[in-house]
Design a protein around this motif. Sequence first.
Motif, PDB file in Angstrom:
ATOM      1  N   LEU A 133      43.220  81.818  58.486  1.00 18.41           N
ATOM      2  CA  LEU A 133      43.367  81.066  57.241  1.00 18.41           C
ATOM      3  C   LEU A 133      43.275  81.983  56.020  1.00 18.41           C
ATOM      4  O   LEU A 133      43.966  81.776  55.018  1.00 18.41           O
ATOM      5  N   LYS A 134      42.427  82.997  56.122  1.00 18.31           N
ATOM      6  CA  LYS A 134      42.289  83.953  55.011  1.00 18.31           C
ATOM      7  C   LYS A 134      43.610  84.692  54.763  1.00 18.31           C
ATOM      8  O   LYS A 134      43.902  85.088  53.632  1.00 18.31           O
ATOM      9  N   ARG A 135      44.397  84.860  55.842  1.00 18.39           N
ATOM     10  CA  ARG A 135      45.677  85.562  55.690  1.00 18.39           C
ATOM     11  C   ARG A 135      46.665  84.793  54.808  1.00 18.39           C
ATOM     12  O   ARG A 135      47.568  85.391  54.230  1.00 18.39           O
ATOM     13  N   VAL A 136      46.518  83.469  54.742  1.00 15.45           N
ATOM     14  CA  VAL A 136      47.437  82.664  53.912  1.00 15.45           C
ATOM     15  C   VAL A 136      46.744  82.144  52.650  1.00 15.45           C
ATOM     16  O   VAL A 136      47.300  81.304  51.942  1.00 15.45           O
ATOM     17  N   GLU A 137      45.551  82.652  52.373  1.00 11.76           N
ATOM     18  CA  GLU A 137      44.780  82.165  51.225  1.00 11.76           C
ATOM     19  C   GLU A 137      45.515  82.408  49.909  1.00 11.76           C
ATOM     20  O   GLU A 137      45.552  81.524  49.029  1.00 11.76           O
ATOM     21  N   ALA A 138      46.148  83.579  49.752  1.00 11.08           N
ATOM     22  CA  ALA A 138      46.864  83.886  48.509  1.00 11.08           C
ATOM     23  C   ALA A 138      48.054  82.945  48.330  1.00 11.08           C
ATOM     24  O   ALA A 138      48.341  82.483  47.217  1.00 11.08           O
ATOM     25  N   GLN A 139      48.729  82.658  49.445  1.00 10.60           N
ATOM     26  CA  GLN A 139      49.865  81.729  49.393  1.00 10.60           C
ATOM     27  C   GLN A 139      49.398  80.320  49.006  1.00 10.60           C
ATOM     28  O   GLN A 139      50.054  79.631  48.222  1.00 10.60           O
ATOM     29  N   ALA A 140      48.240  79.916  49.557  1.00  9.22           N
ATOM     30  CA  ALA A 140      47.681  78.602  49.220  1.00  9.22           C
ATOM     31  C   ALA A 140      47.277  78.550  47.750  1.00  9.22           C
ATOM     32  O   ALA A 140      47.481  77.534  47.074  1.00  9.22           O
ATOM     33  N   GLN A 141      46.724  79.636  47.235  1.00  9.56           N
ATOM     34  CA  GLN A 141      46.343  79.714  45.822  1.00  9.56           C
ATOM     35  C   GLN A 141      47.566  79.557  44.924  1.00  9.56           C
ATOM     36  O   GLN A 141      47.529  78.843  43.903  1.00  9.56           O
ATOM     37  N   GLN A 142      48.649  80.201  45.316  1.00  8.44           N
ATOM     38  CA  GLN A 142      49.896  80.112  44.552  1.00  8.44           C
ATOM     39  C   GLN A 142      50.417  78.678  44.529  1.00  8.44           C
ATOM     40  O   GLN A 142      50.870  78.189  43.483  1.00  8.44           O
ATOM     41  N   ARG A 143      50.329  77.981  45.683  1.00 14.65           N
ATOM     42  CA  ARG A 143      50.766  76.585  45.746  1.00 14.65           C
ATOM     43  C   ARG A 143      49.924  75.710  44.805  1.00 14.65           C
ATOM     44  O   ARG A 143      50.455  74.834  44.119  1.00 14.65           O
ATOM     45  N   GLN A 144      48.639  75.954  44.784  1.00 17.62           N
ATOM     46  CA  GLN A 144      47.769  75.169  43.900  1.00 17.62           C
ATOM     47  C   GLN A 144      48.118  75.416  42.426  1.00 17.62           C
ATOM     48  O   GLN A 144      48.143  74.471  41.630  1.00 17.62           O
ATOM     49  N   GLU A 145      48.385  76.658  42.078  1.00 16.64           N
ATOM     50  CA  GLU A 145      48.734  76.995  40.698  1.00 16.64           C
ATOM     51  C   GLU A 145      50.046  76.335  40.267  1.00 16.64           C
ATOM     52  O   GLU A 145      50.265  76.076  39.085  1.00 16.64           O
ATOM     53  N   GLN A 146      50.909  76.077  41.248  1.00 14.52           N
ATOM     54  CA  GLN A 146      52.187  75.416  40.990  1.00 14.52           C
ATOM     55  C   GLN A 146      52.080  73.893  41.124  1.00 14.52           C
ATOM     56  O   GLN A 146      53.098  73.202  41.165  1.00 14.52           O
ATOM     57  N   GLN A 147      50.839  73.398  41.194  1.00 13.50           N
ATOM     58  CA  GLN A 147      50.591  71.962  41.357  1.00 13.50           C
ATOM     59  C   GLN A 147      51.219  71.421  42.644  1.00 13.50           C
ATOM     60  O   GLN A 147      51.700  70.283  42.684  1.00 13.50           O
ATOM     61  N   GLU A 148      51.200  72.249  43.694  1.00  8.25           N
ATOM     62  CA  GLU A 148      51.774  71.854  44.985  1.00  8.25           C
ATOM     63  C   GLU A 148      50.737  72.002  46.095  1.00  8.25           C
ATOM     64  O   GLU A 148      51.032  72.433  47.203  1.00  8.25           O
ATOM     65  N   GLY A 149      49.492  71.632  45.775  1.00  6.09           N
ATOM     66  CA  GLY A 149      48.409  71.775  46.744  1.00  6.09           C
ATOM     67  C   GLY A 149      48.551  70.900  47.968  1.00  6.09           C
ATOM     68  O   GLY A 149      47.925  71.154  48.999  1.00  6.09           O
ATOM     69  N   ASP A 150      49.417  69.869  47.855  1.00  2.00           N
ATOM     70  CA  ASP A 150      49.612  68.986  49.013  1.00  2.00           C
ATOM     71  C   ASP A 150      50.733  69.464  49.933  1.00  2.00           C
ATOM     72  O   ASP A 150      50.994  68.847  50.965  1.00  2.00           O
ATOM     73  N   LYS A 151      51.384  70.572  49.568  1.00  2.64           N
ATOM     74  CA  LYS A 151      52.476  71.114  50.393  1.00  2.64           C
ATOM     75  C   LYS A 151      51.904  71.962  51.532  1.00  2.64           C
ATOM     76  O   LYS A 151      50.945  72.703  51.361  1.00  2.64           O
ATOM     77  N   GLY A 152      52.544  71.847  52.682  1.00  2.00           N
ATOM     78  CA  GLY A 152      52.045  72.533  53.873  1.00  2.00           C
ATOM     79  C   GLY A 152      52.394  74.012  53.926  1.00  2.00           C
ATOM     80  O   GLY A 152      53.409  74.454  53.385  1.00  2.00           O
ATOM     81  N   ILE A 153      51.539  74.777  54.606  1.00  2.00           N
ATOM     82  CA  ILE A 153      51.750  76.212  54.853  1.00  2.00           C
ATOM     83  C   ILE A 153      51.595  76.449  56.348  1.00  2.00           C
ATOM     84  O   ILE A 153      50.646  75.957  56.970  1.00  2.00           O
ATOM     85  N   ASN A 154      52.525  77.206  56.918  1.00  2.00           N
ATOM     86  CA  ASN A 154      52.452  77.519  58.347  1.00  2.00           C
ATOM     87  C   ASN A 154      51.372  78.565  58.612  1.00  2.00           C
ATOM     88  O   ASN A 154      51.263  79.553  57.886  1.00  2.00           O
ATOM     89  N   ILE A 155      50.606  78.325  59.663  1.00  2.00           N
ATOM     90  CA  ILE A 155      49.517  79.226  60.053  1.00  2.00           C
ATOM     91  C   ILE A 155      49.651  79.541  61.536  1.00  2.00           C
ATOM     92  O   ILE A 155      49.835  78.627  62.357  1.00  2.00           O
ATOM     93  N   ARG A 156      49.558  80.806  61.879  1.00  2.00           N
ATOM     94  CA  ARG A 156      49.560  81.215  63.290  1.00  2.00           C
ATOM     95  C   ARG A 156      48.111  81.430  63.722  1.00  2.00           C
ATOM     96  O   ARG A 156      47.362  82.138  63.055  1.00  2.00           O
TER      97      ARG A 156
END
Length: 200
Positions: A118-141
Amino acid sequence: MAQVTIEVDDAQLAELSRAFDGRDAQELAVLFAGLATTEHLNWITGRARHRSLTEEHLSRIQHIYEVMIPETEAPSFNRLYNSFNLPHGQAMYLARALGDMTLRHWRRQAIVDLLADLKRVEAQAQQRQEQQEGDKGINIRTSKMGALELSRMCDAEFKLDRNFIGVTPKGGVGDQRVVELAADSIFTIIGKLEAEVVDA
């Protein structure tokens, strides 16, 4: 302690290295010789008398994992089938049985690994939140067991917060799983996992 020298031909060394991901064959041969000595001595002295062939296989593979495989690697079908050449059905059963025998240990390891995933996609999740897209999904392996732990944590969080967006499985092969989790949910689960790791 006595030091003993053994001779292993090149073909056997190559097979040993192939079975253990190309690691140094000389080092593997020393570990393997110790395993073989222990196993035969246990049989000769009566310390180990297995009631079935399955029990013997379980004991043998468990010792191989303890001595020759990195401690962060859980027993898996892929290892038993691809590296140790066990039949498909037997590899599936033995991997499950070994995992069950050491479940507590591997659940702890799965939590640590999942946190790293999850830490590997943390920056991507932060970017989604900044774009007001916190409810959008991110793929995690993650691993199969990591996905199970993630599902458990999402279920528990949903019971506390009905607005929580849970995990969506996307598929997987062998021990690898791909899941989708909302950016907001990623930060929630990271916080929960960090607390579990501290308490473990």
